[in-house]
Design a protein around this motif. Structure first.
Motif, PDB file in Angstrom:
ATOM      1  N   PHE A  70       3.725 -18.249   0.949  1.00 54.42           N
ATOM      2  CA  PHE A  70       4.229 -18.028  -0.333  1.00 54.42           C
ATOM      3  C   PHE A  70       2.929 -18.235  -1.602  1.00 54.42           C
ATOM      4  O   PHE A  70       2.989 -17.479  -2.226  1.00 54.42           O
ATOM      5  CB  PHE A  70       5.176 -19.385  -0.660  1.00 54.42           C
ATOM      6  N   ILE A  71       2.152 -19.253  -1.197  1.00 57.56           N
ATOM      7  CA  ILE A  71       1.058 -19.642  -2.002  1.00 57.56           C
ATOM      8  C   ILE A  71       0.307 -18.048  -1.917  1.00 57.56           C
ATOM      9  O   ILE A  71      -0.246 -17.639  -3.147  1.00 57.56           O
ATOM     10  CB  ILE A  71       0.215 -20.277  -1.563  1.00 57.56           C
ATOM     11  N   PHE A  72      -0.084 -17.434  -0.904  1.00 55.70           N
ATOM     12  CA  PHE A  72      -0.906 -16.105  -0.628  1.00 55.70           C
ATOM     13  C   PHE A  72      -0.145 -15.307  -1.848  1.00 55.70           C
ATOM     14  O   PHE A  72      -0.689 -14.506  -2.492  1.00 55.70           O
ATOM     15  CB  PHE A  72      -0.717 -15.581   0.708  1.00 55.70           C
TER      16      PHE A  72
ATOM     17  N   ILE B  29       2.164 -15.534  -4.093  1.00 57.11           N
ATOM     18  CA  ILE B  29       2.168 -15.838  -5.910  1.00 57.11           C
ATOM     19  C   ILE B  29       0.653 -15.505  -6.225  1.00 57.11           C
ATOM     20  O   ILE B  29       0.180 -14.997  -7.331  1.00 57.11           O
ATOM     21  CB  ILE B  29       2.589 -17.329  -6.183  1.00 57.11           C
ATOM     22  N   SER B  30      -0.324 -16.102  -5.322  1.00 56.96           N
ATOM     23  CA  SER B  30      -1.771 -15.972  -6.051  1.00 56.96           C
ATOM     24  C   SER B  30      -2.177 -14.470  -6.035  1.00 56.96           C
ATOM     25  O   SER B  30      -2.993 -13.983  -6.811  1.00 56.96           O
ATOM     26  CB  SER B  30      -2.659 -16.540  -4.850  1.00 56.96           C
ATOM     27  N   SER B  31      -1.777 -13.702  -5.180  1.00 52.24           N
ATOM     28  CA  SER B  31      -2.086 -12.173  -5.152  1.00 52.24           C
ATOM     29  C   SER B  31      -1.602 -11.530  -6.443  1.00 52.24           C
ATOM     30  O   SER B  31      -2.174 -10.698  -7.011  1.00 52.24           O
ATOM     31  CB  SER B  31      -1.526 -11.379  -3.829  1.00 52.24           C
ATOM     32  N   ILE B  32      -0.333 -11.870  -6.981  1.00 55.19           N
ATOM     33  CA  ILE B  32       0.418 -11.563  -8.116  1.00 55.19           C
ATOM     34  C   ILE B  32      -0.700 -11.961  -9.123  1.00 55.19           C
ATOM     35  O   ILE B  32      -1.181 -11.158  -9.931  1.00 55.19           O
ATOM     36  CB  ILE B  32       1.824 -11.877  -8.279  1.00 55.19           C
ATOM     37  N   VAL B  33      -0.962 -12.971  -9.194  1.00 51.78           N
ATOM     38  CA  VAL B  33      -1.983 -13.544 -10.454  1.00 51.78           C
ATOM     39  C   VAL B  33      -3.214 -12.943 -10.402  1.00 51.78           C
ATOM     40  O   VAL B  33      -3.458 -12.475 -11.571  1.00 51.78           O
ATOM     41  CB  VAL B  33      -2.092 -15.109 -10.252  1.00 51.78           C
ATOM     42  N   CYS B  34      -3.709 -12.601  -9.164  1.00 54.73           N
ATOM     43  CA  CYS B  34      -4.976 -12.204  -9.204  1.00 54.73           C
ATOM     44  C   CYS B  34      -5.095 -10.797  -9.594  1.00 54.73           C
ATOM     45  O   CYS B  34      -5.700 -10.048 -10.288  1.00 54.73           O
ATOM     46  CB  CYS B  34      -5.643 -12.127  -7.628  1.00 54.73           C
ATOM     47  N   PHE B  35      -3.842  -9.929  -9.304  1.00 52.49           N
ATOM     48  CA  PHE B  35      -3.497  -8.641  -9.687  1.00 52.49           C
ATOM     49  C   PHE B  35      -3.471  -8.467 -11.355  1.00 52.49           C
ATOM     50  O   PHE B  35      -4.115  -7.401 -11.875  1.00 52.49           O
ATOM     51  CB  PHE B  35      -2.292  -8.108  -9.273  1.00 52.49           C
TER      52      PHE B  35
ATOM     53  N   PHE C  69      -5.081 -10.533 -13.321  1.00 47.57           N
ATOM     54  CA  PHE C  69      -6.376 -10.625 -13.997  1.00 47.57           C
ATOM     55  C   PHE C  69      -7.021  -9.313 -13.612  1.00 47.57           C
ATOM     56  O   PHE C  69      -7.978  -8.988 -14.537  1.00 47.57           O
ATOM     57  CB  PHE C  69      -7.013 -11.764 -13.373  1.00 47.57           C
TER      58      PHE C  69
END
Lengths: 499, 60
Positions: free
Chosen positions: B40-42, B44-50, B52
């Motif tokens: 789940f952390i992976f 959500i973080s991939s969305i945040v990274c995308f 940016f």
């Protein structure tokens, strides 16, 4: 007035330290077996010598000093602090004999780095190190991550005195009513994940066409250093050596789980699945990952050195969770850190390292729960100021159970936070004194004190001895969370002669 | 027949076995649920990274 330590205290402390030295001697038989399987004669002899030294010293001490079943709190704390420093000196013997270290200090540095699950390395020619030495490096990570004392509690110490040395090792929470049961539960979780994690890593290594024996060795070592958030790797290039997204995802899962509170593991394993979504510390951990990851990403707004989205995500996110959980695995090089990462991105990583993982886990650093308690304390004060004078302000949070925030908790959390920040900056000042720039000195100091192991290149065998000693002390202080070490120093200074 | 089954399940050793099995099952399900947390952390973080990444792309 604080009562002075007496000779009787000294005897009790020495007796238990002796017992743990015997334990260390027994543990050295594991790499000996690895050496014999791989037909490494000289390394095996080194482990025989080291093990015999430990067993002789340990047995001499326990024979010479009478057994006292009861331990007071201050004795327990002193036992922990001295056990760790003596384990460093004795655990370093086989490494020093390996010839991969320029000096005994370097071997001690690597041993403390392993026991404290830091992962900073000063080894030379790691890629050609014998299997048994390399196994010992990773095995020390596993012992240290679980807790040297925890190992002792499980096998060597009997009776109710265990709690007084268990607490001293930076674990404030008892998961089960009995401390030995708690120690055994922690082992159950770790061994279960050891089998699962090793099996998955082994399959991936086999898929990458590594020979089965080597794949098994790499899988066990990478798991041990990953689960216990140590960050040692079998090859000098760390995780970058494998160039494998599958390894990065698997190790990421392993160390994120390693950084979760063992109390949460217990709750989930006993059917209380909602704990994962309700736990205050986990929610805060998740939020801090997202916030700090955003800071790191913002650091690349001006200078973007990545080819595409995937390499951007792989490198930045892996570094961030590696820093936040305190593992120190890296899929980039110090050269890349120095030349392509902006100061803002590095600050994001430094903050992640400084905060650390969850309490009562294998992670180091300040710990997210303390930050949460500190923030709740501020919120409580603000609410108090805004409310009428007669109002009673109650602040609550859910951590395994519903807890009402007490002033004592805020005081304790604030003390530890301040001590960590002090140590971070003292280490940075020593780094500056040795001629390194501030941001890099701070990075390396936080990495050592928070037991992370990421490096911008300062840590190597040729760095000044002063810096090596400073980092050893930082790793020791950071792993044991200060109090037991302060008690041990009090013990040393107040030893009085019999009257 | 029903009584026989009830008597059999009521035996202390069988009760103990059922309890062990239940605990084991809880552990297995617990591990699976725990594994979802890092994933789940992976995610959500991939969305945040995308997000940016898009921001950086627009800025360029």
């Amino acid at each position: 007035m604080i009562p002075q330590f007496a000779r009787e205290d000294f005897k009790v402390v020495i007796y238990y330290v002796g017992k743990l030295i015997i334990g260390l001697g027994i543990l050295m038989l594991f790499p000996l077996v690895v050496g014999l399987i791989n037909k490494e004669i000289n390394p095996s002899l080194d482990f025989v010598i080291s093990s015999l030294i430990c067993l002789s010293i340990g047995n001499f001490i326990t024979y010479k000093f009478p057994h006292n079943p009861d331990i007071t709190w201050r004795q327990g704390m002193s036992i922990v602090a001295f056990s760790w420093i003596i384990s460093m000196f004795l655990g370093a013997i086989p490494l020093f004999l390996s010839g991969h270290y320029y000096s005994y200090l370097d071997a001690c540095f690597e041993t403390m780095s392993a026991f404290a699950t830091t992962g900073l390395v000063v080894v030379n020619d790691l890629d050609h190190m014998a299997y048994s030495y390399n196994f010992w490096r990773h095995f020390m990570c596993f012992i240290g991550g679980q807790g040297i004392i925890l190992v002792g509690l499980t096998f060597l110490v009997k009776g109710g005195s265990g709690i007084k040395i268990y607490i001293g090792e930076g674990r404030e929470e008892k998961i089960l009513p009995n401390v030995v049961q708690t120690a055994r539960f922690i082992w159950t979780v770790s061994i279960t994940y050891l089998f699962i994690g090793t099996a998955i890593l082994f399959s991936i290594f086999i898929f990458h066409q590594i020979s089965p024996a080597r794949a098994l060795f790499h899988a066990i070592c990478v798991f041990m250093a990953g689960w216990d958030t140590a960050g040692f790797a079998v090859q000098s290039q760390n995780i970058l050596y494998y160039h494998s997204p599958a390894i990065e995802i698997t190790t990421g899962i392993i160390f994120l789980l390693g950084a979760v509170n063992f109390g949460v593991h217990y709750a989930v394993w006993t059917g209380r699945f909602k704990e994962l979504f309700r736990n205050f510390e986990l929610k805060l951990f998740f939020s801090s990952i997202i916030i700090l990851f955003s800071i790191v990403c913002l650091g690349f707004l001006k200078n973007f050195p990545f080819n595409n989205y995937l390499s951007f995500f792989r490198q930045t996110f892996y570094q961030l969770i590696s820093a936040h959980t305190g593992v120190g695995y890296t899929n980039t090089t110090p050269f890349y850190f120095l030349n392509y990462w902006s100061s803002l991105a590095l600050i994001g990583i430094i903050l992640a390292m400084g905060l650390g993982g969850n309490s009562c886990s294998t992670a180091g650093g300040i710990k997210v729960l303390r930050i949460g308690i500190f923030l709740k304390g501020i919120a409580k004060e603000v609410r108090k100021l805004l409310s009428p004078e007669s109002a009673i302000i109650v602040e609550k949070y859910h951590h395994i159970k519903d807890i009402t925030l007490e002033d004592n908790q805020i005081k304790n959390a604030t003390t530890i936070i301040i001590l960590y920040i002090l140590v971070y900056f003292i280490g940075a000042i020593v780094g500056i004194f040795c001629g390194y720039p501030f941001i890099y000195s701070l990075f390396e100091s936080v990495s050592a004190a928070a037991n992370v192991g990421l490096s911008v290149g300062i840590t190597n065998s040729s760095m000044p001895a002063l810096l090596k000693i400073t980092y050893i002390l930082e790793m020791w202080l950071g792993r044991l969370e200060f109090i037991s070490i302060f008690v041990a120093f009090g013990f040393l200074f107040s030893l009085r002669s019999p009257e | 027949m029903n009584n026989k089954v009830i008597n059999f399940l009521g035996k202390p050793e069988i009760k103990k076995l059922i309890r062990y099995f239940k605990n084991f099952l809880n552990g297995v399900v617990g591990i699976f649920i725990e594994l979802l947390f890092p994933l789940f952390i992976f995610f959500i973080s991939s969305i945040v990274c995308f997000l940016f990444f898009i921001l950086i792309y627009i800025k360029k």
